[in-house]
Design an enzyme around this catalytic site. Structure first.
Site, PDB file in Angstrom:
ATOM      1  N   ASP A   1      -2.644   4.167  -0.544  1.00 52.77           N
ATOM      2  CA  ASP A   1      -2.343   2.848   0.046  1.00 52.77           C
ATOM      3  C   ASP A   1      -3.573   2.150   0.607  1.00 52.77           C
ATOM      4  O   ASP A   1      -3.552   0.947   0.853  1.00 52.77           O
ATOM      5  CB  ASP A   1      -1.297   3.013   1.158  1.00 52.77           C
ATOM      6  CG  ASP A   1       0.010   3.515   0.591  1.00 52.77           C
ATOM      7  OD1 ASP A   1       0.354   4.681   0.844  1.00 52.77           O
ATOM      8  OD2 ASP A   1       0.640   2.759  -0.163  1.00 52.77           O
TER       9      ASP A   1
ATOM     10  N   HIS B   1       5.014   5.620   5.193  1.00 50.02           N
ATOM     11  CA  HIS B   1       5.225   5.949   3.772  1.00 50.02           C
ATOM     12  C   HIS B   1       4.791   4.762   2.919  1.00 50.02           C
ATOM     13  O   HIS B   1       3.643   4.344   3.010  1.00 50.02           O
ATOM     14  CB  HIS B   1       6.703   6.326   3.576  1.00 50.02           C
ATOM     15  CG  HIS B   1       7.079   6.902   2.247  1.00 50.02           C
ATOM     16  ND1 HIS B   1       6.177   7.338   1.311  1.00 50.02           N
ATOM     17  CD2 HIS B   1       8.307   7.121   1.714  1.00 50.02           C
ATOM     18  CE1 HIS B   1       6.827   7.791   0.259  1.00 50.02           C
ATOM     19  NE2 HIS B   1       8.123   7.673   0.455  1.00 50.02           N
TER      20      HIS B   1
ATOM     21  N   HIS C   1      -2.532  12.238   4.848  1.00 50.81           N
ATOM     22  CA  HIS C   1      -1.466  12.499   3.878  1.00 50.81           C
ATOM     23  C   HIS C   1      -0.887  13.874   4.183  1.00 50.81           C
ATOM     24  O   HIS C   1      -1.611  14.792   4.572  1.00 50.81           O
ATOM     25  CB  HIS C   1      -2.018  12.490   2.442  1.00 50.81           C
ATOM     26  CG  HIS C   1      -0.944  12.323   1.418  1.00 50.81           C
ATOM     27  ND1 HIS C   1      -0.192  13.388   0.990  1.00 50.81           N
ATOM     28  CD2 HIS C   1      -0.466  11.223   0.798  1.00 50.81           C
ATOM     29  CE1 HIS C   1       0.696  12.950   0.106  1.00 50.81           C
ATOM     30  NE2 HIS C   1       0.552  11.637  -0.031  1.00 50.81           N
TER      31      HIS C   1
HETATM   32  C1  SDX Z   1       2.412   7.647   1.205  1.00 54.42           C
HETATM   33  O1  SDX Z   1       4.410  12.142   0.769  1.00 54.42           O
HETATM   34  C2  SDX Z   1       3.908  11.377  -0.138  1.00 54.42           C
HETATM   35  O2  SDX Z   1       3.644  11.820  -1.255  1.00 54.42           O
HETATM   36  C3  SDX Z   1       3.735   9.925   0.234  1.00 54.42           C
HETATM   37  C4  SDX Z   1       2.993   9.065  -0.774  1.00 54.42           C
HETATM   38  C5  SDX Z   1       3.783   8.898  -2.042  1.00 54.42           C
HETATM   39  O3  SDX Z   1       3.156   8.593  -3.074  1.00 54.42           O
HETATM   40  O4  SDX Z   1       5.036   8.977  -1.993  1.00 54.42           O
HETATM   41  O5  SDX Z   1       1.731   9.619  -1.067  1.00 54.42           O
HETATM   42  C6  SDX Z   1       2.777   7.645  -0.220  1.00 54.42           C
HETATM   43  O6  SDX Z   1       3.283   7.568   2.023  1.00 54.42           O
HETATM   44  C7  SDX Z   1       0.970   7.812   1.621  1.00 54.42           C
HETATM   45  C8  SDX Z   1       0.791   7.856   3.161  1.00 54.42           C
HETATM   46  C9  SDX Z   1       0.793   6.414   3.649  1.00 54.42           C
HETATM   47  N1  SDX Z   1       0.857   6.393   5.149  1.00 54.42           N
HETATM   48  C10 SDX Z   1      -0.183   5.989   5.883  1.00 54.42           C
HETATM   49  O7  SDX Z   1      -1.288   5.689   5.437  1.00 54.42           O
HETATM   50  C11 SDX Z   1       0.130   5.878   7.380  1.00 54.42           C
HETATM   51  C12 SDX Z   1      -0.981   6.576   8.201  1.00 54.42           C
HETATM   52  N2  SDX Z   1      -0.919   8.013   7.980  1.00 54.42           N
HETATM   53  C13 SDX Z   1      -0.109   8.815   8.842  1.00 54.42           C
HETATM   54  O8  SDX Z   1       0.908   8.245   9.524  1.00 54.42           O
HETATM   55  C14 SDX Z   1      -0.025  10.285   8.478  1.00 54.42           C
HETATM   56  O9  SDX Z   1      -1.267  10.664   8.078  1.00 54.42           O
HETATM   57  C15 SDX Z   1       0.999  10.683   7.433  1.00 54.42           C
HETATM   58  C16 SDX Z   1       2.369  10.251   7.833  1.00 54.42           C
HETATM   59  C17 SDX Z   1       0.643  10.106   6.104  1.00 54.42           C
HETATM   60  C18 SDX Z   1       0.966  12.208   7.334  1.00 54.42           C
HETATM   61  O10 SDX Z   1       1.414  12.694   8.534  1.00 54.42           O
HETATM   62  P1  SDX Z   1       1.477  14.271   8.812  1.00 54.42           P
HETATM   63  O11 SDX Z   1       1.111  15.095   7.640  1.00 54.42           O
HETATM   64  O12 SDX Z   1       2.796  14.536   9.452  1.00 54.42           O
HETATM   65  O13 SDX Z   1       0.276  14.465   9.775  1.00 54.42           O
HETATM   66  P2  SDX Z   1       0.444  14.550  11.318  1.00 54.42           P
HETATM   67  O14 SDX Z   1       1.194  13.356  11.795  1.00 54.42           O
HETATM   68  O15 SDX Z   1       0.934  15.913  11.658  1.00 54.42           O
HETATM   69  O16 SDX Z   1      -1.085  14.379  11.818  1.00 54.42           O
HETATM   70  C19 SDX Z   1      -1.931  15.503  11.874  1.00 54.42           C
HETATM   71  C20 SDX Z   1      -3.030  15.058  12.862  1.00 54.42           C
HETATM   72  C21 SDX Z   1      -2.450  14.520  14.161  1.00 54.42           C
HETATM   73  O17 SDX Z   1      -3.449  14.713  15.155  1.00 54.42           O
HETATM   74  P3  SDX Z   1      -3.311  16.047  16.133  1.00 54.42           P
HETATM   75  O18 SDX Z   1      -1.926  16.013  16.714  1.00 54.42           O
HETATM   76  O19 SDX Z   1      -3.550  17.223  15.192  1.00 54.42           O
HETATM   77  O20 SDX Z   1      -4.419  15.873  17.130  1.00 54.42           O
HETATM   78  O21 SDX Z   1      -3.766  13.963  12.273  1.00 54.42           O
HETATM   79  C22 SDX Z   1      -3.581  12.813  13.067  1.00 54.42           C
HETATM   80  C23 SDX Z   1      -2.348  13.034  13.917  1.00 54.42           C
HETATM   81  O22 SDX Z   1      -2.437  12.293  15.124  1.00 54.42           O
HETATM   82  N3  SDX Z   1      -3.393  11.700  12.131  1.00 54.42           N
HETATM   83  C24 SDX Z   1      -3.975  10.507  12.242  1.00 54.42           C
HETATM   84  C25 SDX Z   1      -3.585   9.792  11.105  1.00 54.42           C
HETATM   85  N4  SDX Z   1      -2.773  10.546  10.352  1.00 54.42           N
HETATM   86  C26 SDX Z   1      -2.652  11.729  10.993  1.00 54.42           C
HETATM   87  N5  SDX Z   1      -4.793   9.994  13.203  1.00 54.42           N
HETATM   88  C27 SDX Z   1      -5.226   8.728  12.999  1.00 54.42           C
HETATM   89  N6  SDX Z   1      -4.887   7.969  11.911  1.00 54.42           N
HETATM   90  C28 SDX Z   1      -4.082   8.462  10.963  1.00 54.42           C
HETATM   91  N7  SDX Z   1      -3.745   7.721   9.911  1.00 54.42           N
END
Ligand code: SDX
Length: 433
Positions: free
Chosen positions: A366, A267, A308
């Site tokens: 971010d 997050h 996201h």
């Molecule tokens: C913020 O919610 C908000 O509004 C948050 C925010 C705000 O203003 O409040 O926008 C701020 O938190 C932005 C996000 C910052 N976080 C990151 O940058 C951390 C990296 N990102 C992830 O951890 C992830 O993308 C999330 C947590 C942001 C979203 O996760 P989801 O929607 O639960 O997605 P998921 O985990 O279900 O992933 C879907 C697929 C998976 O692969 P499969 O199982 O389908 O094969 O995408 C992959 C994940 O493994 N994946 C990634 C990835 N993010 C998702 N693979 C590699 N790198 C990544 N960053």
């Protein structure tokens, strides 16, 4: 049955019932499942609440497919270009852009609440110098509840307003005091002669021994970061504030809960994690290795700043921030170009890779915000503190909306129980090894 309903049928026994569809002004319609258990004896199951609306809200609208973000109907692009953080905070809190008189009154009220009780310095001084500022923020903001607990009826609009103004005013003061403690430097008190962002920069970076002039370039870049991070619908930290507040808990403690949730690297902690990732990559030739790791299912490594929950296209904030980072680095002719170059190359390589394209993993806010904060010489472990300060406007706006929402009740989700159904107690003398 009417047009605006869905019928749910339990095919195990043929039981069925109709449920209203609730239509928004814009966005997805919702099935009103509040009677699901009484009508069909069923719960819904939605870990992470990916398809669940927790409330009605007038504050922020996001369209993840179109890359739209609007505060009270105003596109983020327009607010980023024309507004400032305090005016945007007023808009989020009260629903309308302020008149000149309303804005002046609001600014004066915020200025009058920037000082914190001197006893709070004992909390701050109790931390070691190497304490993470987010840990300090959680503790000190939570401690505010001890100072105002007896003067807070959350059902009294005047008390709610005072609490909101206090939080908006005091978060920068507390953040700066935590920073100065970590640096072993004397505290700098707020100045009513300075604007909101200028005051924060002055409290963080000025010294009693020398003249300090806030750079207008730095102030504008930080103002932009604050505007873009001010609110974001029902994200994890905002939902934490709403859930903890739903029991009627002290709002200062609930904002501390929001800070706690924001700290996570998935997050708000991502901005700090992005820079650590870019510094670890260090060499553009290493980028492909990190992209491969992020794709490897046997490796739980993720590219920080990508993906996201809502944006399955571009994060409009990332687009704004990317340009601002580019302009700022050019203006400051700062040495952080290499990190920015690695960021841009990483973005290009990732967005050409099917793994990222198929999963709609685009840079989020971010990914580039850390570049700006680093260019402003804000320490890495303070990045999420900046996010928390900015999001305070959203948290208090969402909190206040929830308190007056007649449909809201104490948040109490259910579960799918998967444990042992039932068994009898066994005396310890009769238990196996
Ligand atoms: C913020 O919610 C908000 O509004 C948050 C925010 C705000 O203003 O409040 O926008 C701020 O938190 C932005 C996000 C910052 N976080 C990151 O940058 C951390 C990296 N990102 C992830 O951890 C992830 O993308 C999330 C947590 C942001 C979203 O996760 P989801 O929607 O639960 O997605 P998921 O985990 O279900 O992933 C879907 C697929 C998976 O692969 P499969 O199982 O389908 O094969 O995408 C992959 C994940 O493994 N994946 C990634 C990835 N993010 C998702 N693979 C590699 N790198 C990544 N960053």
């Amino acid at each position: 049955m009417t047009d605006n309903t869905v019928t749910i049928t339990d095919n195990r026994n043929g039981a069925h019932a109709d449920f209203d569809i609730l239509d928004p002004v814009v966005g997805n319609s919702c099935i009103d499942v509040r009677q699901l258990t009484s009508k069909l004896g069923l719960f819904t199951y939605d870990p992470g609440f990916q398809a669940t609306a927790s409330c009605r809200s007038d504050i922020t609208y996001i369209d993840g497919d179109e890359g739209i973000l609007r505060y009270r109907g105003y596109p983020i692009e327009q607010l980023a270009e024309h507004s400032n953080y305090l005016e945007t905070s007023y808009l989020l809190m009260y629903g309308e852009l302020p008149s000149a008189e309303q804005y002046q009154t609001f600014k004066t009220s915020i200025k009058n609440h920037t000082i914190v009780h001197e006893s709070l310095m004992q909390f701050i001084n109790g931390f070691h110098n190497d304490a993470h500022p987010m840990a300090m923020m959680v503790g000190v903001v939570g401690a505010l509840s001890a100072f105002y607990h007896d003067s807070l009826d959350i059902n009294d609009p005047k008390h709610r307003d005072q609490c909101a103004h206090r939080l908006l005013a005091k978060l920068p003061t507390i953040a700066a005091l935590c920073f100065r403690h970590a640096m072993g430097q004397p505290p700098v008190y707020p100045s009513n002669e300075l604007g909101y962002i200028e005051n924060l920069l002055n409290m963080m970076f000025s010294f009693p021994s020398a003249e300090y002039h806030v750079s207008p370039i730095a102030a504008r870049a930080l103002e932009l970061i604050f505007i873009l991070h001010a609110d974001h619908e029902q994200n994890a930290s905002t939902s934490t504030v709403r859930l903890s507040s739903s029991s009627g808990a002290n709002p200062y403690a609930c904002i501390a809960a929001g800070i706690t949730s924001l700290w996570g690297p998935a997050h708000g902690g991502a901005n700090e994690a992005v820079i650590r990732m870019l510094e670890e990559i260090n060499d553009p030739g290493e980028i492909q290795n990190y992209v491969s790791r992020a794709k490897d299912k046997d490796d739980n490594y993720r590219l920080m700043g990508f993906g996201h929950r809502i944006y399955k296209n571009h994060d409009p904030r990332a687009t704004i921030i990317r340009k601002a980072a580019n302009d700022l680095l050019d203006e400051l002719e700062t040495i952080n170009q290499p990190l920015f170059e690695i960021a841009k190359q990483l973005e290009r390589i990732a967005l050409e890779d099917d793994y990222f394209v198929e999963r709609n993993l685009y840079p989020n806010v971010d990914f580039y915000s850390g570049i700006i904060l680093k260019a402003l010489d804000i320490p890495l472990n303070l990045f999420t503190v900046v996010f928390a300060m900015a999001r305070t406007a959203g948290w208090i706006s969402q909190w206040s909306e929830m308190i007056v929402d007649q449909e809201q009740r104490i948040g109490r989700p259910r579960q799918i129980y998967t444990g042992i159904e039932n068994r009898n107690y066994v005396d310890i003398s009769n238990r196996g090894m």
